[in-house]
Design a protein around this motif. Structure first.
Motif, PDB file in Angstrom:
ATOM      1  N   GLU A  93       0.829  -1.205   0.000  1.00  0.00           N
ATOM      2  CA  GLU A  93       0.000   0.000   0.000  1.00  0.00           C
ATOM      3  C   GLU A  93       0.864   1.257   0.000  1.00  0.00           C
ATOM      4  O   GLU A  93       0.587   2.209  -0.724  1.00  0.00           O
ATOM      5  N   TYR A 151      -7.192   1.528  -0.846  1.00  0.00           N
ATOM      6  CA  TYR A 151      -6.359   0.485  -1.450  1.00  0.00           C
ATOM      7  C   TYR A 151      -6.640  -0.830  -0.744  1.00  0.00           C
ATOM      8  O   TYR A 151      -6.647  -0.884   0.485  1.00  0.00           O
ATOM      9  N   ASN A 204      -8.001   1.209  -6.208  1.00  0.00           N
ATOM     10  CA  ASN A 204      -6.716   1.539  -6.837  1.00  0.00           C
ATOM     11  C   ASN A 204      -6.859   1.857  -8.322  1.00  0.00           C
ATOM     12  O   ASN A 204      -6.034   2.569  -8.891  1.00  0.00           O
TER      13      ASN A 204
END
Length: 273
Positions: free
Chosen positions: A64, A144, A148
């Motif tokens: 992430e 996320y 995304n």
């Protein structure tokens, strides 16, 4: 690739002086690094604002964090690239210059895009901040990996939009320029995203080391049986955990402080009083 770079260089050299060409590149590189650095620092500041009274905070995984840094790098390089184009194509008209009107349209398009995007992005970040400012809000909402694709589409649109005016002005010639620019922007963004400007591990440990659930690996099960009163000052969280010593024993924590079992009733009575 060499032929493409040579063609790109000759096309720019026929219009720009060496000073303006080199200075535009240097300023664009410096601008991209400054914007990327500012974005990374603001991300950590944003994470600090999510710290709860129990010293829990929004923790980013390795994938992430790499994704967000790559997004910041792409946005920074694209904005710097747009500024560089505005700097190159801007300026007064020279004698016997052709396509000056197209150059003005290109320069204005780059400037308007930068300001419009920054204004829009600031509003989105503010809404994101409002959601995450609620204690524990980062557990309920995650960008996320659920969203995304939005970041990827945003990068694509942000890169392609400046080339609309370029296509109208120079037709098919811009296809080669756009391909080369995409390669350079991608290479620079991927390289810049590897730079970690903030010691985020030390920052996380400064808060999580005071979080009882994190230190002792306390994993509370999900349940619908618990109820909380609307008046938060009438409740107090008490943690009962197992120590990490060679001989485990039961520990009780109140307000982040370890309390002996014999003194627990007296501590709670003082709080009730």
């Amino acid at each position: 690739m060499i032929k493409l770079i040579t063609y790109y260089w000759r096309s720019l050299r026929s219009r720009l002086s060496i000073l303006k060409l080199v200075s535009g590149m240097l300023v664009a590189l410096l601008m991209s690094f400054v914007v990327y650095s500012f974005s990374c620092v603001m991300l950590e500041v944003f994470r600090i604002t999510t710290v709860t009274p129990e010293y829990d905070m929004w923790v980013l995984g390795d994938k992430e964090r790499s994704f967000y840094q790559l997004f910041f790098a792409f946005v920074s390089v694209i904005l710097a690239h747009s500024f560089c184009l505005a700097y190159w194509f801007g300026g007064p008209r020279r004698f016997f210059e052709r396509h000056h009107r197209s150059a003005v349209v290109i320069a204005n398009g780059q400037q308007n895009l930068n300001w419009y995007f920054l204004s829009w992005f600031a509003k989105v970040v503010f809404c994101w901040f409002v959601i995450f400012s609620i204690p524990g809000g980062f557990y309920a909402f995650s960008l996320y990996p659920d969203y995304n694709c939005v970041f990827i589409l945003l990068i694509i649109v942000l890169f392609l939009h400046p080339w609309v005016a370029m296509r109208l002005a120079f037709k098919r010639k811009t296809l080669k320029w756009m391909a080369l620019s995409a390669l350079l922007v991608s290479a620079l963004a991927f390289g810049m995203s590897r730079i970690n400007l903030v010691d985020y591990e030390s920052l996380e440990n400064a808060f999580l080391s005071r979080n009882v659930a994190h230190v002792y690996g306390l994993d509370l099960p999900a349940t619908n049986a618990a109820q909380k009163t609307e008046r938060a000052n009438l409740t107090k969280d008490v943690y009962m955990v197992q120590s990490n010593d060679a001989e485990p024993k039961c520990l009780i924590f109140v307000d982040g402080q370890k309390v002996d079992l014999q003194k627990f009733s007296r501590v709670m009575e003082e709080w009730r009083s």
